[in-house]
Write a protein that holds these residues in place. Structure first.
Motif, PDB file in Angstrom:
ATOM      1  N   PRO A 274       0.836  -1.213   0.000  1.00  0.00           N
ATOM      2  CA  PRO A 274       0.000   0.000   0.000  1.00  0.00           C
ATOM      3  C   PRO A 274       0.867   1.258   0.000  1.00  0.00           C
ATOM      4  O   PRO A 274       2.035   1.229   0.405  1.00  0.00           O
ATOM      5  CB  PRO A 274      -0.796  -0.106   1.295  1.00  0.00           C
ATOM      6  CG  PRO A 274      -0.014  -1.003   2.171  1.00  0.00           C
ATOM      7  CD  PRO A 274       0.747  -1.931   1.267  1.00  0.00           C
TER       8      PRO A 274
ATOM      9  N   THR B 183      -4.693   5.779  -2.051  1.00  0.00           N
ATOM     10  CA  THR B 183      -4.813   4.626  -2.935  1.00  0.00           C
ATOM     11  C   THR B 183      -3.802   4.782  -4.056  1.00  0.00           C
ATOM     12  O   THR B 183      -3.695   5.856  -4.657  1.00  0.00           O
ATOM     13  CB  THR B 183      -6.235   4.527  -3.532  1.00  0.00           C
ATOM     14  OG1 THR B 183      -7.181   4.489  -2.458  1.00  0.00           O
ATOM     15  CG2 THR B 183      -6.392   3.284  -4.390  1.00  0.00           C
TER      16      THR B 183
ATOM     17  N   ASN C 250      -4.073  -0.491  -4.216  1.00  0.00           N
ATOM     18  CA  ASN C 250      -3.752  -0.737  -2.806  1.00  0.00           C
ATOM     19  C   ASN C 250      -4.106   0.490  -1.982  1.00  0.00           C
ATOM     20  O   ASN C 250      -3.851   1.618  -2.402  1.00  0.00           O
ATOM     21  CB  ASN C 250      -2.252  -1.029  -2.644  1.00  0.00           C
ATOM     22  CG  ASN C 250      -1.824  -2.233  -3.451  1.00  0.00           C
ATOM     23  OD1 ASN C 250      -2.437  -3.281  -3.371  1.00  0.00           O
ATOM     24  ND2 ASN C 250      -0.775  -2.077  -4.244  1.00  0.00           N
TER      25      ASN C 250
END
Length: 144
Positions: free
Chosen positions: A22, A113, A118
């Motif tokens: 992420p 994001t 992610n």
């Protein structure tokens, strides 16, 4: 590749890179930003880019999303805040009668994001809005 007999071969490889990490979302003002109203404005606004910064391990294209805001006022009254998508600012509204030494604290939640979809864990940034007549403003507190 060319062999001594004159024969050649060609090898093609396909590599598929999958980004599973992420993006990172960092506070730019860990102690919070401070503002007081400029003129007769009824809200102090903070640009998202003043509160958080996003980055990713793979590539650019990280988007930051506003997820919500909670306001507490030092004298016990309720306050409110909102996201102004047109300007990219989070604004803390002042109660109509906000006066001396009253502080509204906005805890604003963001996520990020990346281009692969992610999502970062939520990050909470704080903005402090002083009452319109709070007396001498603390150092680092800006009119907005």
């Amino acid at each position: 590749m060319r062999y001594s007999s004159g024969a050649t071969t060609r090898v093609t490889c396909a590599v598929n890179v999958v980004d599973l990490e992420p993006p990172s979302l960092s506070l730019l003002a860990p102690g919070g930003l401070c503002a007081y109203p400029l003129g007769a404005r009824g809200a102090a606004c903070f640009y998202v880019r003043e509160l958080v910064s996003a980055s990713d391990n793979c590539r650019a294209g990280v988007s930051v999303a506003y997820r919500g805001c909670a306001v507490t006022v030092s004298d016990g009254r309720s306050g409110s805040c909102y996201f102004d998508a047109a300007t990219g600012r989070v604004c803390v509204s002042y109660p109509d009668t906000m006066i001396f030494a009253v502080v509204a604290r906005a805890d604003v939640t963001f996520t990020a994001t990346d281009a692969s979809g992610n999502k970062s864990p939520p990050v909470v940034a704080s903005g402090f809005a002083l009452g319109p007549r709070a007396g001498p403003q603390p150092e680092g507190c800006d009119p907005r």
